[in-house]
Write a protein that holds these residues in place. Structure first.
Motif, short mmCIF file in Angstrom:
data_model
loop_
_atom_site.label_atom_id
_atom_site.label_comp_id
_atom_site.label_asym_id
_atom_site.label_seq_id
_atom_site.Cartn_x
_atom_site.Cartn_y
_atom_site.Cartn_z
N THR A 97 -1.44 21.25 -10.09
CA THR A 97 -1.36 21.27 -8.63
C THR A 97 -2.30 20.22 -8.03
N GLY A 98 -3.43 19.98 -8.69
CA GLY A 98 -4.33 18.94 -8.22
C GLY A 98 -3.69 17.56 -8.28
N GLN A 99 -2.95 17.28 -9.35
CA GLN A 99 -2.24 16.00 -9.45
C GLN A 99 -1.22 15.84 -8.33
N LEU A 100 -0.47 16.91 -8.06
CA LEU A 100 0.52 16.85 -7.00
C LEU A 100 -0.13 16.56 -5.65
N ARG A 101 -1.26 17.19 -5.40
CA ARG A 101 -1.93 16.99 -4.11
C ARG A 101 -2.60 15.61 -4.05
N GLN A 102 -3.11 15.13 -5.18
CA GLN A 102 -3.65 13.77 -5.18
C GLN A 102 -2.55 12.74 -4.92
N ALA A 103 -1.37 13.00 -5.48
CA ALA A 103 -0.24 12.11 -5.22
C ALA A 103 0.12 12.14 -3.74
N ALA A 104 0.11 13.32 -3.13
CA ALA A 104 0.40 13.43 -1.70
C ALA A 104 -0.62 12.65 -0.87
N LYS A 105 -1.89 12.73 -1.26
CA LYS A 105 -2.93 11.99 -0.55
C LYS A 105 -2.70 10.48 -0.66
N ALA A 106 -2.31 10.03 -1.85
CA ALA A 106 -2.04 8.61 -2.04
C ALA A 106 -0.83 8.17 -1.23
N VAL A 107 0.15 9.05 -1.07
CA VAL A 107 1.32 8.73 -0.26
C VAL A 107 0.91 8.54 1.19
N ARG A 108 0.12 9.46 1.71
CA ARG A 108 -0.27 9.37 3.13
C ARG A 108 -1.15 8.16 3.41
N SER A 109 -1.97 7.78 2.45
CA SER A 109 -2.89 6.66 2.67
C SER A 109 -2.27 5.31 2.33
N TYR A 110 -1.06 5.32 1.78
CA TYR A 110 -0.39 4.10 1.30
C TYR A 110 -1.20 3.43 0.18
N ALA A 111 -2.14 4.17 -0.45
CA ALA A 111 -3.03 3.54 -1.43
C ALA A 111 -2.27 2.91 -2.58
N TRP A 112 -1.16 3.54 -3.01
CA TRP A 112 -0.42 3.02 -4.16
C TRP A 112 0.30 1.71 -3.86
N THR A 113 0.46 1.39 -2.59
CA THR A 113 1.23 0.18 -2.24
C THR A 113 0.40 -1.10 -2.34
N SER A 114 -0.94 -1.00 -2.29
CA SER A 114 -1.84 -2.16 -2.41
C SER A 114 -1.40 -3.35 -1.55
N PRO A 115 -1.36 -3.21 -0.22
CA PRO A 115 -0.88 -4.30 0.64
C PRO A 115 -1.82 -5.51 0.59
N VAL A 116 -1.23 -6.69 0.47
CA VAL A 116 -1.98 -7.95 0.46
C VAL A 116 -1.35 -8.90 1.47
N ILE A 117 -2.20 -9.51 2.32
CA ILE A 117 -1.72 -10.40 3.37
C ILE A 117 -2.50 -11.71 3.29
N ASP A 118 -1.77 -12.81 3.23
CA ASP A 118 -2.35 -14.16 3.26
C ASP A 118 -1.84 -14.82 4.53
N THR A 119 -2.69 -14.85 5.57
CA THR A 119 -2.22 -15.34 6.87
C THR A 119 -1.95 -16.84 6.84
N ALA A 120 -2.75 -17.60 6.10
CA ALA A 120 -2.55 -19.05 6.08
C ALA A 120 -1.22 -19.44 5.44
N ALA A 121 -0.84 -18.73 4.36
CA ALA A 121 0.39 -19.05 3.65
C ALA A 121 1.61 -18.33 4.22
N GLY A 122 1.38 -17.38 5.13
CA GLY A 122 2.49 -16.63 5.69
C GLY A 122 3.12 -15.66 4.70
N LEU A 123 2.32 -15.19 3.74
CA LEU A 123 2.83 -14.31 2.69
C LEU A 123 2.25 -12.90 2.83
#
Length: 532
Positions: A110-136
């Motif tokens: 149950t702890g794993q399921l709830r940790q997964a839910a936390k990661a979903v809400r925080s978008y942590a698993w998506t690891s967003p990366v933005i490079d403004t100069a390159a437009g990527l």
């Protein structure tokens, strides 16, 4: 013939193509227990795959809050039904209700399921990366394809195909899951699937987001693993079974994350043995026999100096093993595999110091301790690293630090490697030398602890070089890292802001941690970077 139904297309259905049945067994007696479960043919596998494919895009577009709500509702349902689940798992595996099932494994699940839910809400698993100069802009995104999950025999809850870490990770990444139950816990898996379906309906996810099949033959399994409609495979089990599935998946370009085998070497450095050898012998014995030794992190090889302290350790460990009662194993297959493993070790030059025999009734085997000289180990390293899955371990006696380092360098890939050192600092140089040789061969390097504990932590690596797993860069435990196995890396090149995924837009949804121009920050792009 009366058989239990399958969970397909969002409901419980009788098999379309019944080719046989199977029942769980009581490991303490070897007798069949519980109802008959279906062994299905290609028609049922095709129906599950087709249904999962049909909802993959819808699930990928589902708002994160609904995914998190499902994971949390499922965890709540498991906890509310804990007594029933523990009783079922105990009957099918002979694992003790307390503390193993009720106080350790079920809360971990149950702890794993709830940790997964936390990661979903925080978008942590998506690891967003933005490079403004390159437009990527890039992030990890759903596969938009089903994930096929195979559960192992040794964790009826925490690695169950329909409740464990692979399941939680795949769902958190917004992919449908087709779960393949393990024959060692059929009724347990059925009850978990019932709870999963209830949570699915409560949260409003697509009906075929979660499906479960009990059993099918190897040919059908290989065909399914190589079906291009799949997005990925999660597997924990035998090396032979995992490699067969991986070969089929590789031929179709499907990522297969397979956990295969590990002997988890433990190095007892001279100072540690001289300081606390008797305590280490007890600690080793407890770790090797915990859960009847049926852990992928069982200490399967222990490296011991050939000196007075080492001899005393061997004598103490041998006495512990010799005086222990026979352990109950999960199944006839596990018992046969253990006996074959011990026979292979003996044929390669190992000597049995204690145990070595099967016992009745049911699937029992005496805790077994073997020993071999380091020179022989180095002559036949592959055979002497054979996994004897169960309450068994091999001692390797080394003459000096140089030979200890040679042994460390000879290991195949393992999930873990452990070094015990003296508290007074006398082992520092030896630790450095052995650890340097061992580090490339293990996923997790452990200091002064046996390897059988696996914390559910974002910093955990439950993976390692081949053949412990099929890929050294991924872990099966720990959110959000485990989630990223079941994702695709999506890059956007000069795409207008309103057409980007939420976490890549100029406006940051809910303070997601994003790497913007090399710095991790949490604010909108037009507000300046504030470090997360």
């Amino acid at each position: 013939m009366n058989v239990q139904p399958l969970l397909i297309e969002g409901d419980w259905q009788l098999p379309r193509e019944l080719v046989g049945t199977l029942r769980a067994e009581d490991p303490t007696t070897g007798e069949a227990i519980g109802p008959a479960f279906p062994i299905v043919g290609a028609a049922d596998v095709e129906a599950a795959l087709r249904a999962a494919v049909a909802v993959a895009d819808e699930l990928a577009a589902t708002p994160p809050e609904r995914i998190a709500a499902f994971l949390e509702a499922y965890a709540d349902g498991i906890e509310a039904d804990a007594d029933t689940l523990v009783a079922l798992a105990h009957a099918e595996t002979a694992l003790p209700k307390q503390p193993r099932l009720a106080a350790v494994e079920l809360p971990r699940t149950t702890g794993q399921l709830r940790q997964a839910a936390k990661a979903v809400r925080s978008y942590a698993w998506t690891s967003p990366v933005i490079d403004t100069a390159a437009g990527l802009r890039s992030h990890h995104a759903p596969l938009s394809k089903p994930v096929l999950v195979f559960g192992p025999n040794n964790f009826p809850f925490a690695f169950n195909a329909i409740a464990g870490s692979d399941f939680a990770s795949a769902i958190a990444a917004r992919n449908p899951v087709i779960a393949k139950a393990h024959p060692s816990h059929l009724a347990t898996s059925e009850r978990l699937a019932q709870l999963a379906l209830a949570a699915l309906r409560k949260s409003g996810l697509p009906s075929a987001s979660v499906q479960m099949l009990y059993h099918f033959d190897h040919e059908i399994g290989a065909k399914l693993a190589g079906d291009a409609r799949l997005g990925a495979i999660g597997f924990t089990g035998s090396r032979a079974g995992g490699l067969a599935l991986k070969a089929a998946a590789d031929a179709a370009g499907i990522p297969a994350y397979v956990e295969l085998s590990s002997v988890n070497p433990v190095f007892l450095l001279p100072g540690a043995l001289a300081e606390r050898g008797e305590a280490l012998a007890q600690e080793f014995f407890a770790s090797c026999t915990m859960g009847s030794g049926q852990f992928c992190t069982n200490p399967g090889v222990v490296i011991v100096p050939r000196d007075e302290a080492g001899d005393a350790f061997v004598a103490a460990a041998t006495a512990h093993f010799a005086n222990a009662a026979a352990s109950v194993l999960f199944s006839r297959g596990v018992l046969d595999h253990l006996r074959q493993g011990i026979a292979t070790l003996c044929a390669a030059g190992a000597e049995v110091l204690a145990g070595g025999e099967a016992a009745a009734p049911g699937y029992r085997h005496a805790p077994t301790l073997l020993s071999v000289d380091a020179a022989q180990f180095l002559r036949a390293p592959k055979a002497l690293q054979t996994e004897a899955f169960g309450p068994a371990s091999l001692l390797v006696r080394v003459d000096d630090v140089a030979q200890m380092a040679q042994v460390a360098a000879a290991f195949e890939g393992n999930l873990t490697g452990t070094l015990y050192s003296a508290t007074n600092g006398s082992d520092e140089e030896t630790w450095t030398r052995v650890a340097h040789a061992l580090r490339p061969h293990v996923g997790r390097l452990i200091g002064n602890r046996m390897p059988t504990g696996v914390a559910v932590s974002p910093a955990m690596n439950h993976g390692g070089p081949y053949p412990s797993t099929g890929h050294p860069g991924f872990t099966a435990v720990g959110m959000p890292s485990a989630i990223r196995r079941f994702t695709a890396l999506h890059c956007y090149d000069h795409v207008p802001d309103h057409q980007l995924p939420a976490e890549l837009r100029d406006h940051n949804p809910g303070g997601v941690a994003r790497c913007i121009d090399g710095c991790w920050c949490i604010d909108d792009l037009d507000q300046g970077a504030q470090h997360a």
